[in-house]
Design a protein around this motif. Structure first.
Motif, mmCIF file in Angstrom:
data_model
loop_
_atom_site.group_PDB
_atom_site.id
_atom_site.type_symbol
_atom_site.label_atom_id
_atom_site.label_comp_id
_atom_site.label_asym_id
_atom_site.label_seq_id
_atom_site.Cartn_x
_atom_site.Cartn_y
_atom_site.Cartn_z
ATOM 1 N N UNK A 263 1.335 -1.342 0.378
ATOM 2 C CA UNK A 263 -0.317 0.102 -0.029
ATOM 3 C C UNK A 263 0.866 1.314 0.207
ATOM 4 N N UNK A 264 0.597 1.800 -0.245
ATOM 5 C CA UNK A 264 1.335 3.686 0.448
ATOM 6 C C UNK A 264 1.660 4.118 1.098
ATOM 7 N N UNK A 265 1.198 3.382 2.177
ATOM 8 C CA UNK A 265 1.702 3.878 3.477
ATOM 9 C C UNK A 265 3.855 3.517 3.870
ATOM 10 N N UNK A 266 3.298 2.189 2.631
ATOM 11 C CA UNK A 266 4.866 1.990 2.345
ATOM 12 C C UNK A 266 6.200 3.352 2.160
ATOM 13 N N UNK A 267 5.430 3.934 1.731
ATOM 14 C CA UNK A 267 5.934 5.661 1.411
ATOM 15 C C UNK A 267 7.021 6.408 2.725
ATOM 16 N N UNK A 268 5.854 6.100 3.521
ATOM 17 C CA UNK A 268 6.313 6.237 4.890
ATOM 18 C C UNK A 268 7.594 5.859 5.408
ATOM 19 N N UNK A 269 8.092 4.474 4.959
ATOM 20 C CA UNK A 269 8.997 3.791 5.681
ATOM 21 C C UNK A 269 9.919 4.253 4.351
ATOM 22 N N UNK A 270 9.741 4.561 3.210
ATOM 23 C CA UNK A 270 10.985 5.155 2.469
ATOM 24 C C UNK A 270 11.539 6.087 3.289
ATOM 25 N N UNK A 271 10.760 7.609 3.162
ATOM 26 C CA UNK A 271 10.918 8.919 3.737
ATOM 27 C C UNK A 271 12.146 8.837 4.909
#
Length: 301
Positions: A263-271
């Motif tokens: 899901x899009x919340x994986x972008x939090x991990x990337x940030x």
């Protein structure tokens, strides 16, 4: 900008329209892209490892069933960059992906022989290709073994040697030969059929593809819809209408793998891997985006 499928030039245009200072220059942008590529690859590989564990635990008898597909960077058959992906049948998550390029700078610069023998598929290979294309369309239908025998027998039948053993015999049958028999019509003439030499070549192909062991693999009735959805997501981050390098396609493939699986919340991990502070303004929109995605998919069921 990569999350919306744009690069440095689009960022410059955005800053100009919004009356913001100029963004970074090309050299700094390349450094950021290199770090982004490393982070994306790390997150994607971790996501695929977790997906593989879930797929393994969900599969009966610990045997994995997957669906593979490929997609090209540009439309048509002249693209130099392609992406291959493998999705688990049970979890619907990406288990592996690979970005490849058919362009080689060394080969392109080679000044050797310009003319040579071109490789052409022989007749048997061309026949096998078209036969497999027809047969694979029938594999997931009921009683596929009879369907395959029907295709071969009906296509190879002649007036002297009718082979309509598997063709339906009901009154509304599509087989004109059996329909003629039902109506007591003795003057039915077969259309020109497959030549005997071709028939002998394709018969082993039908025998191989109608083997019960192969047909058993199609009992799940799965489709390639997840693969097509994944392909569209790849080119959302690396649009086909915009020229880009292999490096950018790899970033897009890793990004779509992570988002498709988690899901899009994986972008939090990337940030977070970039050392950025995460607040409510980041978490809430991403969570809402995932919720809308789930709601929309359930509405379509």
């Amino acid at each position: 900008m990569r999350c919306i499928g744009q690069g440095l030039e689009s960022l410059k245009t955005f800053c100009a329209v919004m009356s913001l200072p100029n963004p970074v220059e090309q050299k700094s942008h390349d450094v950021i892209n290199n770090k982004l590529s490393r982070v994306m690859k790390e997150v994607a590989e971790e996501s695929m490892k977790m997906a593989a564990v879930d797929e393994y635990s969900s599969s009966p008898d610990n045997l994995l069933t997957v669906s593979g597909d490929g997609t090209w960077k540009t439309r048509g058959h002249s693209s130099l960059i392609g992406v291959c992906t493998v999705i688990g049948a049970e979890t619907g998550k990406v288990l592996d992906r690979e970005v490849l390029s058919s362009f080689c700078k060394g080969c392109d610069s080679y000044k050797g022989v310009k003319f040579g023998i071109k490789y052409n598929k022989n007749g048997k290979e061309r026949i096998r290709f078209h036969v497999e294309k027809i047969i694979l369309a029938l594999l997931c239908k009921g009683n596929a073994e009879s369907h395959l025998g029907c295709v071969w027998g009906h296509s190879c039948s002649t007036d002297d040697e009718p082979m309509h053993w598997f063709c339906p015999t009901n009154p509304n049958t599509w087989c004109k030969y059996n329909a003629a028999i039902n109506n007591n019509l003795q003057n039915y003439k077969h259309k020109p059929s497959v030549a005997k030499t071709v028939r002998d070549v394709i018969k082993p192909v039908f025998a191989d593809l109608s083997h019960p062991a192969l047909l058993k693999k199609c009992l799940g009735g799965k489709t390639q819809n997840p693969n097509e959805s994944l392909n569209s997501l790849i080119w959302k981050f690396c649009p086909k209408t915009i020229g880009s390098r292999l490096h950018i396609a790899e970033i897009a493939a890793n990004l779509e793998t992570s988002i498709f699986n988690d899901g899009n919340q994986i972008l939090i991990t990337i940030l977070e891997k970039f050392g950025l502070k995460i607040n409510r303004n980041v978490c809430v929109p991403l969570a809402e985006c995932d919720n809308r995605r789930i709601f929309t998919s359930r509405q379509r069921l």
